[in-house]
Design an enzyme around this catalytic site. Sequence first.
Site, PDB file in Angstrom:
ATOM      1  N   ASN A  57      13.459   4.177   4.919  1.00  0.00           N
ATOM      2  CA  ASN A  57      12.528   3.152   5.384  1.00  0.00           C
ATOM      3  C   ASN A  57      11.352   3.830   6.072  1.00  0.00           C
ATOM      4  O   ASN A  57      11.493   4.931   6.599  1.00  0.00           O
ATOM      5  CB  ASN A  57      13.239   2.221   6.375  1.00  0.00           C
ATOM      6  CG  ASN A  57      12.344   1.122   6.889  1.00  0.00           C
ATOM      7  OD1 ASN A  57      11.587   0.506   6.113  1.00  0.00           O
ATOM      8  ND2 ASN A  57      12.384   0.866   8.189  1.00  0.00           N
ATOM      9  N   HIS A  78       8.539   3.119   9.116  1.00  0.00           N
ATOM     10  CA  HIS A  78       8.273   2.219  10.244  1.00  0.00           C
ATOM     11  C   HIS A  78       7.020   2.706  10.969  1.00  0.00           C
ATOM     12  O   HIS A  78       6.874   3.904  11.219  1.00  0.00           O
ATOM     13  CB  HIS A  78       9.482   2.215  11.191  1.00  0.00           C
ATOM     14  CG  HIS A  78       9.338   1.233  12.298  1.00  0.00           C
ATOM     15  ND1 HIS A  78       9.500  -0.132  12.114  1.00  0.00           N
ATOM     16  CD2 HIS A  78       8.978   1.393  13.601  1.00  0.00           C
ATOM     17  CE1 HIS A  78       9.281  -0.753  13.261  1.00  0.00           C
ATOM     18  NE2 HIS A  78       8.968   0.154  14.172  1.00  0.00           N
ATOM     19  N   SER A 111       0.828  -1.216   0.000  1.00  0.00           N
ATOM     20  CA  SER A 111       0.000   0.000   0.000  1.00  0.00           C
ATOM     21  C   SER A 111       0.861   1.265   0.000  1.00  0.00           C
ATOM     22  O   SER A 111       0.496   2.276  -0.602  1.00  0.00           O
ATOM     23  CB  SER A 111      -0.985   0.003   1.170  1.00  0.00           C
ATOM     24  OG  SER A 111      -0.316   0.202   2.388  1.00  0.00           O
TER      25      SER A 111
HETATM   26  C1  GRF Z   1       3.847  -0.733   6.813  1.00  0.00           C
HETATM   27  O1  GRF Z   1       3.122  -0.635   8.014  1.00  0.00           O
HETATM   28  C2  GRF Z   1       5.263  -0.241   6.996  1.00  0.00           C
HETATM   29  O2  GRF Z   1       5.362   0.790   7.921  1.00  0.00           O
HETATM   30  C3  GRF Z   1       5.962  -1.463   7.510  1.00  0.00           C
HETATM   31  O3  GRF Z   1       5.384  -2.526   6.799  1.00  0.00           O
HETATM   32  C4  GRF Z   1       4.076  -2.177   6.389  1.00  0.00           C
HETATM   33  C5  GRF Z   1       4.020  -2.348   4.902  1.00  0.00           C
HETATM   34  O4  GRF Z   1       2.732  -2.142   4.397  1.00  0.00           O
HETATM   35  N1  GRF Z   1       7.394  -1.328   7.379  1.00  0.00           N
HETATM   36  P1  GRF Z   1       2.506  -2.023   2.842  1.00  0.00           P
HETATM   37  O5  GRF Z   1       3.107  -3.279   2.218  1.00  0.00           O
HETATM   38  O6  GRF Z   1       3.163  -0.779   2.348  1.00  0.00           O
HETATM   39  O7  GRF Z   1       1.006  -1.995   2.663  1.00  0.00           O
END
Ligand code: GRF
Length: 207
Positions: free
Chosen positions: A110, A112, A14
């Site tokens: 990144n 998080h 996403s």
């Molecule tokens: C997100 O919550 C991101 O912060 C974490 O992993 C999740 C990935 O979600 N590192 P998506 O694949 O971008 O929907």
Amino acid sequence: MPCRLGVLVSGRGSNLQAIIDKSKFGEIDAEVAVVLSDNPNAHALQRAKKLGIEAHYIDPENTKPVLIGKAEDNYINVLKKHNVDLVCLAGFMRVVKEKIISEYKWKMMNIHPSLLPSFKGLRAQKQALNYGVRFAGATVHFVTGNVDGGPIILQAVVPVYQDDTEEILSSRILREEHRIYSEAIDLFAKNKLKIKEGKVFIKEKNG
Ligand code: GRF
């Protein structure tokens, strides 16, 4: 020339989708050049291909959640082949190590789902609920050898309510992730991020 992004993903994608959408609408000074995944079934790969963006599964060749050795070289080679300016980890479920980090020094970000330095590692939203914090959020940071510990670029805060479940809190945070990741990428693309003494400074418009 827009900043060329290499996005590393493992799952849903996403954040990748939000970045692609904003780049296609010209809301950020960047374009996704290539998407790479350590998971052949990542939905993120389908999302990219559907929009005509090159997307590849590259075998991580390791059962442990790390990217090292020949596989690490393979990732670097493909990123280089696509002239990537900035590498974005977006739900990439492997720890990246020295080689790729130094290859893209201060050129790797990144996202998080916590207000770092709180709740590093897996299931950060669950960790926040378990702790009982009143506010949670998301952080975009540069990647260093210190997992989830590199210099912070942007953060967003959301409230935590007493009846929140992990799922509800995660989706509240995710909306903010989608907003700040693109914003951080755009700042990088416009050369507005400077690192001094381990901290990120954002240059003013005329700075
Ligand atoms: C997100 O919550 C991101 O912060 C974490 O992993 C999740 C990935 O979600 N590192 P998506 O694949 O971008 O929907």
